[in-house]
Design an enzyme around this catalytic site. Structure first.
Site, PDB file in Angstrom:
ATOM      1  N   CYS A  95       0.821  -1.212   0.000  1.00  0.00           N
ATOM      2  CA  CYS A  95       0.000   0.000   0.000  1.00  0.00           C
ATOM      3  C   CYS A  95       0.859   1.268   0.000  1.00  0.00           C
ATOM      4  CB  CYS A  95      -0.996  -0.047   1.142  1.00  0.00           C
ATOM      5  SG  CYS A  95      -2.397   1.041   0.845  1.00  0.00           S
ATOM      6  N   HIS A 196      -3.348  -5.600   2.208  1.00  0.00           N
ATOM      7  CA  HIS A 196      -3.043  -5.584   3.638  1.00  0.00           C
ATOM      8  C   HIS A 196      -3.690  -6.813   4.258  1.00  0.00           C
ATOM      9  CE1 HIS A 196      -1.649  -1.458   4.445  1.00  0.00           C
ATOM     10  NE2 HIS A 196      -2.587  -0.972   3.688  1.00  0.00           N
TER      11      HIS A 196
END
Ligand code: GLN
Length: 249
Positions: A95, A196
């Protein structure tokens, strides 16, 4: 001969959204279960990363943390990371960390944060008030193998240049930009992803691939013995069912 795996965790105190640190725990433990000697070095602001690690990891962060990390990363770590990647080390960014492996991240306020340029891609945040790309993410990896599963939450939209290819195709979720069906970016052994969750506990096949690639440098032809995967299989089946997908074959 004892196998050795050196892991460098960059900015663990700044870039650690949604338990990204769990990725380090999985890499270290899965390697140790195979009898590999593992050393983890944590590099914080103002310290230069060692050039001899086999695997470098950068987690996610909101824009504020990312800004703090970005300047240090570009000024201090670009050299060691570029050299290590050129010598075959594995680099994984998640990310915010993924965005910083690219050329730049244009944050919500329109300011550009420098990336380290290991991946030919860039990221633009359309601005405060724009839709965030949030939810469960299921990706079919381009090279085959089980689906990659996790969770995404980002405002930035990532676009790949010709020097990077996606990690896989979106089955569920938004991925790089919510438009072109791609998720993640890869070039040689440098990987970036929006997954994630953390990524690696739920994706043990991918975790082992990274460990093998990282070990290959010093230990060509090394093999990893299979591990029991009953818990991982249950966890994956539960997440895949929630996403309306069948369990792994
Ligand atoms: N700040 C970045 C974005 O919103 C990254 C967020 C994250 O790492 N989850 O696009």
């Amino acid at each position: 001969m004892t196998l050795v795996l050196r892991i460098c965790h960059l900015y663990p105190d700044l870039l650690n959204l949604y338990g990204d640190r769990g990725n380090i725990m999985v890499l270290a433990q899965r390697a140790r279960w195979r009898g590999v000697d593992v050393a983890v070095v944590e590099v914080t602001l103002g310290r230069t990363a060692p050039g001899d690690a086999d695997l470098y990891f950068l987690g996610g962060g909101e824009d504020r943390q990312q800004r703090i990390a970005a300047d240090d990363l570009a000024a201090r770590q670009r050299g060691p990371l570029t050299d290590a990647a050129a010598a075959g080390a594995v680099v994984l960014g998640v990310c915010g960390g993924y965005q910083l492996l690219g050329r730049f991240y244009r944050s919500a306020d329109g300011r550009d944060l420098p990336g380290v340029g290991l991946l030919d891609l860039w990221t633009e945040h359309p601005g405060a008030g724009s839709r965030r790309l949030i939810g469960n993410l299921v990706v079919q990896p381009d090279g085959g193998g089980p689906a990659l599963i996790g969770f995404e939450n980002h405002g930035g939209r990532t676009y790949l240049g010709p020097g990077a290819r996606p990690l896989g195709r979106i089955v569920l979720g938004f991925g790089n930009n919510g438009r072109d069906g791609g998720e993640g970016g890869v070039a040689a052994h440098v990987y970036g992803t929006y997954l994630h969750g953390p990524l690696l506990p739920k994706n043990p096949v991918f975790a082992d691939r990274l460990i093998r690639e990282a070990l290959e440098r010093r230990h060509p032809g090394c093999e990893l013995a299979p591990l029991p995967e009953a818990l991982e299989k249950h966890a994956r089946a539960a997440v895949l069912a929630r996403a309306g997908r069948p369990a792994d074959a």
